[in-house]
Enzyme design. Structure first.
Site, mmCIF file in Angstrom:
data_model
loop_
_atom_site.group_PDB
_atom_site.id
_atom_site.type_symbol
_atom_site.label_atom_id
_atom_site.label_comp_id
_atom_site.label_asym_id
_atom_site.label_seq_id
_atom_site.Cartn_x
_atom_site.Cartn_y
_atom_site.Cartn_z
ATOM 1 N N CYS A 294 42.467 -64.878 -25.563
ATOM 2 C CA CYS A 294 42.977 -63.968 -26.586
ATOM 3 C C CYS A 294 41.763 -63.300 -27.247
ATOM 4 O O CYS A 294 40.667 -63.351 -26.703
ATOM 5 C CB CYS A 294 43.858 -64.697 -27.600
ATOM 6 S SG CYS A 294 43.013 -66.013 -28.509
ATOM 7 N N THR A 295 41.941 -62.675 -28.400
ATOM 8 C CA THR A 295 40.861 -61.889 -29.002
ATOM 9 C C THR A 295 39.651 -62.737 -29.397
ATOM 10 O O THR A 295 38.529 -62.455 -28.984
ATOM 11 C CB THR A 295 41.374 -61.162 -30.262
ATOM 12 O OG1 THR A 295 42.618 -60.553 -29.958
ATOM 13 C CG2 THR A 295 40.375 -60.123 -30.739
#
Ligand SMILES: [Zn+2]
Ligand SMILES: [Zn+2]
Length: 343
Positions: A200-201
Site C-alpha cells: 500500500c502507500t
C-alpha cells in the site's frame, strides 16, 4: 492555549511563503495501546504546534497514523520527542516523501478516532500483532517475479488508477474496508499454495490486512515494508530496478508523487492520457477526478457544465448552494462518476 488551528488555508499559505523555510513531508504509523487518546492528542498538539508541524494525524486506542510536514531544521527535535513518548514509538521508521513540497499540508489537525485506519473489522476477533513478513525492496522485487506469488494492491481504485506495481491485482474498490472480503473471496483456493504479497502507500493498511489474511488461513503472507514510499527510497538509494509504474497517490496537497515517467491513466473527460488529479473548482462539488490540461482549461477546472455554471454565479449564491452539502468526502467515487462530463 488554543489546541486548534485558527487560520484559513490562504492565510497559512502566506505564512509559509513568508517563512521561506524548507519543509519535509513525511509519514509514520504505529499500532500500540493508547489508554487515553484525547489526552495523548492534546499533548501531541502542544509540542507539534511549537515545532511548526502541519498535517493530518489520527489517534485511537489502537495507535497513531500520521501524515505531516515540518520545518526541515526541526527534524531532529521532532524525532527526539516522538521517540521519547512511548517505547512502542522509539526508533519507528519515518517515511520521507519522494517529492517534497513546502505546501503539502496547510494545517495541523490531530483527530481522535475509533480506528487509525477505517477497516470495518472487529479487532477482538483476531491477533493484529500476527502480521505478514516484511519485505525490503530487493526481496520484494525477487518475490513478485516468483510464479507462485500473487501480488495485491491494498489501495483503492482512484489510487491504483494512476500508478501500481507491474502485474499487481488492483481491486475495484472505493475503500480499504471493501477490499478485504473481495480479495479473500478471489483467493480462497490459494490459501496454502500461493505467496500472498501485498503493498500500500506507506505500509499501514498491510499491517492490518496481512494479520487479517493470516487469521483467515493464508499460509504465506508478505507485505512491502514501508509501502511504495519506502520502496522508492530504497530503489533510489540502492540502484535497484523500479517495478512501480506511474504515480504514487498521496493524501495531501501534492496529490501524488511521480515514481516513473509512465502515464497509465486517462482524462475522465476526453480519454487522452493524463494522470493529474484535480478537485472540481465548484466548492459545493469538490469532486476529485483526473483531468488533462486541455480539459482543465476548457472546463475551467470543473467536472461538469453544471459546476462550470455554478462557479460563475455571485459568491453569495454559491454559498447558498453549498449549504447543506456534505464536504467530508473529497475523493472521486465510482458512484459519482456519471457526474463527470463535458457536454
Ligand atoms: Zn481531457
Ligand atoms: Zn463538479
Amino acid at each position: 492555549m488554543k489546541l486548534y488551528n485558527q487560520l484559513s488555508n490562504d492565510q497559512q499559505k502566506a505564512l509559509l511563503e513568508e517563512a521561506g523555510e524548507d519543509r519535509l513531508t513525511l509519514s509514520f504509523y504505529q499500532y500500540f495501546k493508547i489508554e487515553d487518546p484525547k489526552v495523548f492528542r492534546d499533548e501531541l498538539y502542544k509540542v507539534w504546534d511549537k515545532l511548526g508541524v502541519l498535517g493530518r494525524t489520527y489517534v485511537a486506542n489502537e495507535g497513531i497514523n500520521s501524515q505531516i510536514s515540518l520545518p526541515a531544521p526541526q527534524l531532529e527535535n521532532f524525532r527526539t520527542h516522538l521517540y521519547s513518548i512511548d517505547n512502542a514509538l522509539n526508533d519507528i521508521r519515518l517515511n520521507v516523501a519522494i517529492e517534497q513540497d513546502n505546501m503539502s499540508f496547510l494545517k495541523l489537525k490531530i483527530k481522535v478516532r475509533d480506528k487509525i485506519v477505517a477497516d470495518g473489522l472487529e479487532d477482538e476477533s483476531f491477533d493484529v500483532t500476527d502480521i505478514g513478513v516484511h519485505l525490503k525492496a530487493q526481496d520484494f522485487n525477487e518475490m513478485i517475479e516468483d510464479e507462485n506469488t500473487v501480488l495485491i494492491d491494498m489501495r483503492n481504485h482512484y489510487e491504483t488508477e494512476i500508478g501500481h506495481f507491474k502485474g499487481a491485482i488492483t481491486p475495484d474498490v472505493d475503500t480499504f474496508k471493501q477490499s478485504l472480503p473481495i480479495i479473500e473471496e478471489d483467493l480462497k483456493d490459494h490459501k496454502e499454495d500461493k505467496n500472498l504479497v501485498m503493498y500500500c502507500t506507506g505500509g499501514i493498511r498491510c499491517e492490518k490486512a496481512s494479520a487479517y489474511y493470516k487469521h483467515k488461513g493464508f499460509k504465506h503472507v508478505y507485505q512491502l515494508e514501508g509501502g511504495i514510499i519506502e520502496y522508492t527510497n530504497q530503489v533510489q538509494a540502492q540502484g535497484l530496478e523500479n517495478k512501480f509504474i506511474g504515480k504514487n497517490f498521496v493524501f495531501d496537497e501534492r496529490r501524488a508523487e511521480r515514481i516513473s515517467d509512465d502515464v497509465i491513466a486517462q482524462c475522465h473527460q476526453c480519454g487522452e492520457p493524463a494522470d493529474t488529479h484535480v478537485n472540481c473548482r465548484n466548492k459545493a462539488c469538490h469532486l476529485l477526478f483526473i483531468q488533462c490540461d486541455k480539459c482543465n482549461a476548457e472546463m475551467e477546472g470543473c467536472c461538469s457544465n453544471e459546476c462550470k455554471e455554478i462557479i460563475h454565479l455571485p459568491e453569495e449564491e454559491q454559498k447558498k448552494i453549498r449549504q447543506g452539502v456534505e464536504h467530508g468526502n473529497h475523493v472521486f467515487r465510482k458512484g459519482r462518476s456519471g457526474h463527470i462530463m463535458k457536454k
